[in-house]
Write an enzyme that holds these catalytic residues in place. Structure first.
Site, mmCIF file in Angstrom:
data_model
loop_
_atom_site.group_PDB
_atom_site.id
_atom_site.type_symbol
_atom_site.label_atom_id
_atom_site.label_comp_id
_atom_site.label_asym_id
_atom_site.label_seq_id
_atom_site.Cartn_x
_atom_site.Cartn_y
_atom_site.Cartn_z
ATOM 1 N N HIS A 65 9.554 6.981 -8.578
ATOM 2 C CA HIS A 65 10.465 6.055 -9.251
ATOM 3 C C HIS A 65 9.726 4.838 -9.806
ATOM 4 C CE1 HIS A 65 13.613 8.010 -6.477
ATOM 5 N NE2 HIS A 65 13.803 8.462 -7.700
ATOM 6 N N HIS A 66 8.400 4.954 -9.992
ATOM 7 C CA HIS A 66 7.671 3.771 -10.491
ATOM 8 C C HIS A 66 8.078 3.452 -11.926
ATOM 9 C CE1 HIS A 66 5.310 6.973 -12.274
ATOM 10 N NE2 HIS A 66 4.698 6.093 -13.024
ATOM 11 N N ARG A 67 8.617 4.446 -12.622
ATOM 12 C CA ARG A 67 9.207 4.240 -13.958
ATOM 13 C C ARG A 67 10.520 5.001 -13.980
ATOM 14 N NH1 ARG A 67 5.550 2.441 -18.690
ATOM 15 N NH2 ARG A 67 4.050 1.296 -17.445
ATOM 16 N N LYS A 71 12.088 12.278 -14.998
ATOM 17 C CA LYS A 71 12.180 13.276 -16.078
ATOM 18 C C LYS A 71 11.513 14.576 -15.678
ATOM 19 C CE LYS A 71 13.021 14.037 -20.497
ATOM 20 N NZ LYS A 71 13.639 15.296 -20.053
ATOM 21 N N LYS A 95 1.772 14.034 -15.393
ATOM 22 C CA LYS A 95 1.832 14.411 -16.806
ATOM 23 C C LYS A 95 2.330 13.240 -17.663
ATOM 24 C CE LYS A 95 3.595 18.524 -17.166
ATOM 25 N NZ LYS A 95 4.526 19.674 -17.343
ATOM 26 N N ASP A 100 1.250 8.733 -21.520
ATOM 27 C CA ASP A 100 1.952 7.455 -21.710
ATOM 28 C C ASP A 100 3.415 7.634 -22.102
ATOM 29 O OD1 ASP A 100 -0.215 5.777 -21.045
ATOM 30 O OD2 ASP A 100 -1.084 6.080 -23.034
ATOM 31 N N LYS A 107 11.939 17.387 -11.136
ATOM 32 C CA LYS A 107 12.096 18.802 -11.537
ATOM 33 C C LYS A 107 13.285 19.383 -10.814
ATOM 34 C CE LYS A 107 9.206 21.246 -13.645
ATOM 35 N NZ LYS A 107 8.786 21.254 -14.956
ATOM 36 N N SER A 364 10.393 15.351 -25.654
ATOM 37 C CA SER A 364 11.622 14.977 -24.931
ATOM 38 C C SER A 364 11.801 13.464 -24.954
ATOM 39 C CB SER A 364 11.538 15.413 -23.463
ATOM 40 O OG SER A 364 11.962 16.741 -23.327
HETATM 41 N N1 GLU Z 1 9.732 21.541 -18.375
HETATM 42 C C1 GLU Z 1 8.798 20.884 -19.209
HETATM 43 C C2 GLU Z 1 7.552 20.504 -18.424
HETATM 44 O O1 GLU Z 1 7.265 21.071 -17.390
HETATM 45 C C3 GLU Z 1 9.415 19.749 -20.014
HETATM 46 C C4 GLU Z 1 9.943 18.593 -19.228
HETATM 47 C C5 GLU Z 1 10.740 17.579 -20.068
HETATM 48 O O2 GLU Z 1 10.774 17.690 -21.273
HETATM 49 O O3 GLU Z 1 11.289 16.685 -19.441
HETATM 50 O O4 GLU Z 1 6.790 19.691 -18.829
#
Ligand code: GLU
Length: 473
Positions: A65-67, A71, A95, A100, A107, A364
């Protein structure tokens, strides 16, 4: 739990983390906070399937949760479990930091085989899963933003968006609750191809790096490289078609569920995709030979091997047989930590997942920004830019008394569309991140490969965030 002979996927991610942490100056406490998974929601919910009730198991892990928001995609696969989702969420944190993208990692996973259900049943499962996430505050444009992953796509994202809207219709930013939506449902052009296009940019950068190619005894540039692809899902198919369109590579073998095929002359991925759609299999594609097993393709000689399916495909069992010079990790976690040691010893360069497949989350991020701004990229400036360029061209023609051709004029006076901006933003992101990783690797000769270098970049950025945020209370 996907287990290679010696370590699970999560153990592999954490072993790689520990190794790279040793190359940083980050304190033990901060490292521990970065490494752990902050929160996991595990749910079991009932769904009516025909006359029966199926109890479905699902997860959503928020690693860091640092940002915010957090996602990451949602995976539909029968092997999903808590550890796998935690490992994938951790990879999302690293990632995002590498490219950035200002999000923490997350996930989701639903433990089903989508092929066992009809479209209508999948819709019910997706809507029920989303409802559970809403109930626990595990989804929202500023909280946690899912996206497609293995077994899901724009269709599922549209269902998630619509379910969220049903409950939170008053949220003006509701469209930002999920990315990877269809373009007509507040999606963005270029998201579908984004991971594959990112893989192309990343491998192009490596092949354009003289020192790397010298080390491998390869010529500079992507053009003409012999490539093997494992997996023709969204990532593998776009990687193949885009690399052939833009990079002029030769795909000599392809591996899928049903087996693998080979052709010394090269396989056009676009044609293979058409063939598979028609016949339901890649086997028998004219001009190709069928190999003895689906795994056999991984062990063939080639310049670049691209695993684009699932984790733990190259393990301690087959690592010694890998003859590729470069492994481009389009999938998440295809090489286990044990296998990596063998591959590095054999002089293979691994371009790590947390960088190479970051194109998906990068676009995204653009989609999320589009949703929050409620406007398509390029709408304000396209025509203005086009008119300005047109005036320039007119002036040059006047000053030189020479006419510019119709095609050239069209090219020079084009204002950027959404797709042009998305691709340009993605290219810039992948090129910049590659340079950061490469410079980190070169600046410390002790660092044993690009994965460790990518980790060092990510850990330093995340640690800086934690240090400047302070610890509450
Ligand atoms: N599932 C993709 C990944 O592993 C995309 C994640 C996303 O767009 O939030 O990077």
């Amino acid at each position: 739990m996907t287990k290679s002979s010696n370590s699970t996927f999560l153990e592999s991610v954490n072993r790689n983390f520990d190794k790279a942490a040793g190359y940083t100056e980050i304190s033990k406490g901060i490292l521990e906070q970065i490494k752990v998974c902050n929160a996991v929601y595990e749910i079991k919910f009932p769904v009516r399937i025909d006359d029966n009730i199926h109890v479905i198991q699902a997860f959503r892990a928020q690693h860091s949760h640092h940002r915010l928001p957090t996602k990451g995609g949602i995976r539909y696969n029968e092997n999903v479990d808590k550890e796998e989702v935690e490992a994938l969420a951790a990879l999302m944190t690293y990632k995002c930091a590498i490219v950035d993208v200002p999000f923490g990692g997350a996930k989701g996973g639903v433990k089903i085989n989508p092929k066992d259900y009809t479209e209508d049943q999948l819709e019910r499962i997706t809507r029920r899963y989303t409802t559970e996430l809403i109930r626990k505050n595990f989804i929202g444009p500023g909280i946690d933003v899912p996206a497609p992953d293995y077994g899901t796509g724009p269709r599922e994202m549209a269902w998630i968006y619509d379910t969220y809207l049903t409950f939170k219709g008053g949220d003006i930013d509701a469209a930002g609750c999920v990315t990877g939506k269809p373009v007509n449902q507040n999606g963005i052009r270029g998201r579908n191809e984004a991971t594959g296009r990112g893989v192309f940019y990343g491998l192009r950068e490596l092949c354009d790096t003289k020192e790397a190619m010298k080390k491998l005894g390869l010529s500079k540039g992507l053009s003409g490289k012999k490539v093997i692809i494992q997996g023709l899902g969204n990532v593998g198919s776009f990687t193949g078609t885009i690399m052939q369109e833009e990079g002029d590579i030769k795909v000599i073998a392809v591996s899928e569920y049903e087996g693998s095929i080979y052709s010394e002359k090269g396989i056009r991925v676009e044609d293979l995709l058409k063939y598979r759609k028609e016949k339901g299999s890649i086997l028998g594609m004219p001009g190709t030979k069928t190999l003895k097993s689906k795994e056999a393709a991984l062990e063939m000689e080639c310049d670049i091997l691209i695993p684009a399916a699932l984790e733990n495909q190259i393990t301690i069992e087959n690592a010694k047989n890998i003859k590729a010079k470069i492994i481009g990790e389009a999938a998440n976690g295809p090489v286990s930590a044990d296998a990596e040691a063998v591959l590095i010893k054999n002089g293979i360069i691994i371009v790590p997942d947390m960088y190479l497949n970051a194109g998906g989350v990068t676009v995204s991020y653009f989609e999320w920004l589009k949703n929050l701004s409620h406007m398509r990229f390029g709408r304000m400036e396209k025509r203005f830019d086009s008119n300005t360029y047109s005036n320039f061209v007119g002036l040059i023609e006047k000053l030189t008394s020479k006419k510019i051709g119709v095609k050239e004029r069209e090219f020079l006076t084009k204002g950027a569309d959404e797709i042009d901006l998305v691709r340009s933003g993605l290219e810039e992101t992948m090129v910049t991140a590659f340079q950061q990783i490469w410079e980190t690797a070169v600046s410390n000769p002790k660092i044993d490969g690009l994965r460790s270098a990518a980790f060092v970049c990510a850990l330093n950025k995340i640690s800086n965030d934690y240090l400047s945020l302070g610890i509450f209370p």
